[in-house]
Write a protein that holds these residues in place. Sequence first.
Motif: not given
Length: 445
Positions: A267-296
Motif C-alpha cells: 500500500i502506497v499512501p499519497l503525500p499528506r495534505y496539510e493545512v497551511r500554518t499561520l507562519q506559512e500564511l504570514a510568509r505568503i502574505c508578506i512576499r505577495h505584498t512585497l512582490r506587488v509593490t516591486t512589480d508596480e
Amino acid sequence: MCLCLTLFLLGFFSYLRNKRQYTEGTSPAHTSAVRMGGAVSAGEDNDDLIDNLKEAYYIRSDLVEKAFRAIDRADYYLDEYRDNAYKDLAWRHGNIHLSAPCIYSEVMEALDLHPGLSFLNLGSGTGYLSTMVGLILGPFGVNHGIELHADVIDYAYQKLDSFIKTSDSFDKFEFCEPSFVAGNCLDIPLESRQYDRVYCGAGVQKEHEDYMRNLLKIGGILVMPLEEKLTKITRTGTSTWETKKILSVSFAPLVLPKHGPNGKPKIVPLPRYEVRTLQELARICIRHTLRVTTDEKESQSRGRGSSFSVGRGLAVAGLHKYGPRFKRRRVHRRQCSIQVVATLDGNNNQGGRAVDEEEATAGERERRRQTRGTRRAAKTAEEEQEAAAAEDEVVDEEEEQEEEEEKETGELLRPQPAVNLLRERILGLPLPEPLKMYLLFYREK
C-alpha cells in the motif's frame, strides 16, 4: 472509370484522416517524429526552445509559456549532458528521465491548470513538470507526486531546492511546492482522495484505465499515454467521461506492482495534505505584498507591464550572447524614433482632412501651426536618428571588441544578471537574519 473513382475515394479518406490528426494536435508531417520527440528545432537556450515550441503550436497559452520560461530545462540535466537540454528529445540516464519538451507542453496545455487546484503526478521523476505546475497552482493548491525510484526522488528534491534558492524566476510567482513519495502508483488504495488534475508519465494499458479514472474528482482532467496515444480524459459526472486523443507517443509501460512476502500488494499512501500554518500564511502574505509593490514600481519605471513576464524579448532574438545591455538601449531608441515617425504620420493625416467652408480660415491657421510643429518634430526626429546611428556605431565597435576578447580568452561574455528586487527588499527589512532567510525560503538542513 472504376479505377478513377477508387483513387478519388482513397485520396478523400486520406485527407479526412490527416485533417483529424491535425485537429488532435499533430500534423501528419511529423506524426512519427512526435513519438520520440524531435518535432521541434533545437534552440541555443531555454528561450529559443520555448520560441520553437510556440511556433510549432505546442505552447498555446500565456500561462504555460511563462511557466516554461521560468524554469531552465538544462537545470534538470546532469552537467555532462546539458548540451542536449534544448533539443526536442527525451533524455534518460539510469533511473533519471525527462520526456521531450513537445510532450510536456502538450501535457501542460491539456491539463488546463489554474490556481488553487490539486494535482497528482504519477511518475514524477526529476520534478521538472511538477515544478512548472506549481508555478501555476499558487500557494493554495496541492502538488503531489509518486515516483517508483527513491534515488530519483532525492534528485528531484535537490533540483527543487536549487530552484527555490537560486532562481530569480521563483520570486516572480506564487508557488505551490511539490511533495513526493516513493512507490508504485498502481499500489494507491482505491479509497484514497481524488484530485482535480492527474498526469501519468508512463504508458497505461487498457486494463488500468478505470483505475486511473477513479483518481479524478468530478470535473477533473486526467492526461496519460493510453495505448500509444497521449489521451485527455475529463470526468463529467459520477460515471460519465469525455475522451480526446491528443497525439501519438511512445512511453515505457507502467511497472506492475510486486506483492509483499505475505502475497498481498503493498500500500502506497499519497503525500499528506496539510493545512497551511499561520507562519506559512504570514510568509505568503508578506512576499505577495512585497512582490506587488516591486512589480508596480518596475512597471511605472519602465512604463509597461509587470515583471511577471519572464525572459521574453531580447533573449528571443539571441541578444543575450554578447551583452544585451547595449542592444537594449539601441532597440529602445529605435522604438522611440518609430513612435515619433508614427506621430508625425498621424498629424499629417489629421492636417489633410477636409474642413467646412465656414471653418476654412481657422483650418488654414491650424494647418500652418501643425506644419510648423511637424517641421520641428521632424528635425528632432532626424537628430534622434543621427544620435541613434552614432550610438549604433559605438555599440558595434564594442560588440566587435567583445567578440575578439571572447575569441582570445575562449570564454563567453555574458552580462551581469538583473537585480532581484524582491530579495533585495526582503534582505533590507529590519528583521532578524533567520526570519529573512525564512522569507526567502532558505531552509537549514
